[in-house]
Scaffold this motif. Structure first.
Motif, short mmCIF file in Angstrom:
data_model
loop_
_atom_site.label_atom_id
_atom_site.label_comp_id
_atom_site.label_asym_id
_atom_site.label_seq_id
_atom_site.Cartn_x
_atom_site.Cartn_y
_atom_site.Cartn_z
N GLU A 1 -31.61 -12.93 32.07
CA GLU A 1 -31.31 -12.30 31.12
C GLU A 1 -30.50 -11.01 31.40
N MET A 2 -29.24 -10.79 30.66
CA MET A 2 -28.56 -9.69 31.26
C MET A 2 -27.65 -9.06 29.90
N PHE A 3 -27.26 -7.97 30.22
CA PHE A 3 -26.08 -7.25 29.40
C PHE A 3 -24.95 -7.09 30.08
N GLU A 4 -23.95 -6.39 29.68
CA GLU A 4 -22.71 -5.94 30.38
C GLU A 4 -21.82 -7.21 30.43
N SER A 5 -20.75 -7.12 29.92
CA SER A 5 -19.64 -8.35 29.97
C SER A 5 -19.05 -8.62 31.28
N ALA A 6 -18.84 -7.60 32.19
CA ALA A 6 -18.54 -7.92 33.39
C ALA A 6 -19.45 -8.56 34.30
N ASP A 7 -20.68 -8.32 34.19
CA ASP A 7 -21.69 -8.87 34.99
C ASP A 7 -22.01 -10.26 34.40
N ILE A 8 -21.83 -10.57 33.22
CA ILE A 8 -22.15 -11.73 32.54
C ILE A 8 -20.85 -12.76 33.00
N VAL A 9 -19.69 -12.18 32.95
CA VAL A 9 -18.44 -13.03 33.57
C VAL A 9 -18.58 -13.35 35.01
N HIS A 10 -19.25 -12.40 35.84
CA HIS A 10 -19.55 -12.91 37.13
C HIS A 10 -20.53 -13.99 37.43
N TYR A 11 -21.71 -13.47 36.44
CA TYR A 11 -22.71 -14.62 36.89
C TYR A 11 -22.42 -15.89 36.31
N LEU A 12 -21.51 -16.13 35.21
CA LEU A 12 -21.18 -17.53 34.75
C LEU A 12 -20.15 -18.26 35.89
N ASP A 13 -19.47 -17.38 36.47
CA ASP A 13 -18.60 -17.98 37.43
C ASP A 13 -19.22 -18.52 38.59
N ALA A 14 -20.10 -17.42 38.87
CA ALA A 14 -21.09 -17.83 40.31
C ALA A 14 -21.99 -18.81 39.88
N THR A 15 -22.52 -18.99 38.56
CA THR A 15 -23.62 -20.28 38.41
C THR A 15 -22.86 -21.49 38.15
N TYR A 16 -21.70 -21.39 37.37
CA TYR A 16 -21.28 -22.64 36.73
C TYR A 16 -20.01 -22.99 37.05
N GLY A 17 -19.20 -21.93 37.82
CA GLY A 17 -17.82 -22.37 38.03
C GLY A 17 -17.93 -23.21 39.15
N ALA A 18 -16.80 -24.09 39.16
CA ALA A 18 -16.83 -24.98 40.36
C ALA A 18 -16.48 -24.20 41.50
N THR A 19 -17.08 -24.81 42.50
CA THR A 19 -16.65 -24.06 43.78
C THR A 19 -15.43 -24.56 44.89
N ASP A 20 -15.15 -26.11 44.30
CA ASP A 20 -14.17 -26.54 45.20
C ASP A 20 -12.95 -27.15 44.49
#
Ligand code: GSH
Length: 242
Positions: A223-242
């Motif tokens: 659970e999180m606030f802060e748009s920049a942290d959310i963007v970072h979390y979504l990229d790290a969790t669901y962004g494709a790595t390759d």
């Protein structure tokens, strides 16, 4: 107005500033709640993408009428939800609204706006949402301030369960979080908590304070606030790595 594809560009302005300019272009429509009508039993379903000005009109009205929606992001090049729209409605055009309470499914933002005010508001849309081409112009300008963001699909992994986002349309910080949810094609339950929303007290109890965006990911219990942290979390969790 054509929905032109824009190229993601490095902006000399900070994301918060360009996103604020986007909200200003629409005179902060989607900030506060208007007179409410009957409440739907089930959330609406909205197929849309963040950069689409016509989709913005509909999202503004969801805030104004304090409506929850299951958002299915359909950025250009997206493969997760676009086929559903093609199958149900016959073409890929956005926004596409499905109301499971009435069985209605429709394209055309102006029709959707009228439908929502008639079904869940005080009847006729106020000028801020009803002024035809002027609304489209402002909504187009809003997207122009954030060129490319929330427009094109980025490679991503699908979550097992939809995420949840507390937001209101005119918040510049919420837009930044929604852009990333959109480009990663992540489905989410949108809880609108505009100024004057009857849902604000429950939101405060849930989140501990009133601040948006607030993201809940039931897949990871994050659970999180802060748009920049959310963007970072979504990229790290669901962004494709390759
Ligand atoms: N008159 C329609 C216009 C909708 C429209 O042009 N939507 C564009 C996106 S902004 C679209 O669906 N483009 C096709 C696509 O993205 O594949 C409305 O107001 O809803």
């Amino acid at each position: 107005m054509n929905c032109r594809e824009t190229i993601e560009a490095e902006s000399p302005m900070a994301p918060g500033a360009t996103s604020l300019a986007a909200s200003g272009a629409r005179l902060f429509a989607g900030l506060r709640v208007e007179a409410l009508g009957p409440r739907p039993k089930q959330p609406l379903e909205l197929y849309e993408f963040e950069a689409c000005p016509y989709c913005r009109k509909v999202r503004e009205v969801l805030t104004a009428l304090d409506l929850e929606a299951d958002v299915r992001p359909c950025p250009k090049g997206g493969t997760r939800f676009r086929p559903i729209v093609r199958e149900r409605g016959g073409k890929e055009q956005f926004p596409f609204l499905v109301d499971p309470n009435t069985g209605e499914a429709m394209y055309e933002s102006s029709d959707i706006v009228r439908y929502l005010f008639a079904s869940y508001g005080a009847g006729r849309p106020p000028l801020l949402y009803a002024a035809g081409p002027l609304v489209d112009l402002g909504a187009g300008l809003a997207s122009a301030f954030r060129p490319g963001f929330g427009a094109r699909a980025e490679p991503s992994r699908a979550p097992r369960q939809p995420l949840e986002l507390w937001s209101f349309e005119a918040s510049p910080f919420c837009r930044i979080a929604r852009e990333k949810l959109c480009s990663l094609e992540l489905p989410y339950r949108l809880h609108n908590v505009g100024k004057g929303s009857p849902g604000r007290a429950a939101f405060e109890r849930r989140a501990g304070r009133i601040q948006v965006p607030f993201l809940v990911d039931p897949n990871t219990n994050v659970e999180m606030f802060e748009s920049a942290d959310i963007v970072h979390y979504l990229d790290a969790t669901y962004g494709a790595t390759d």
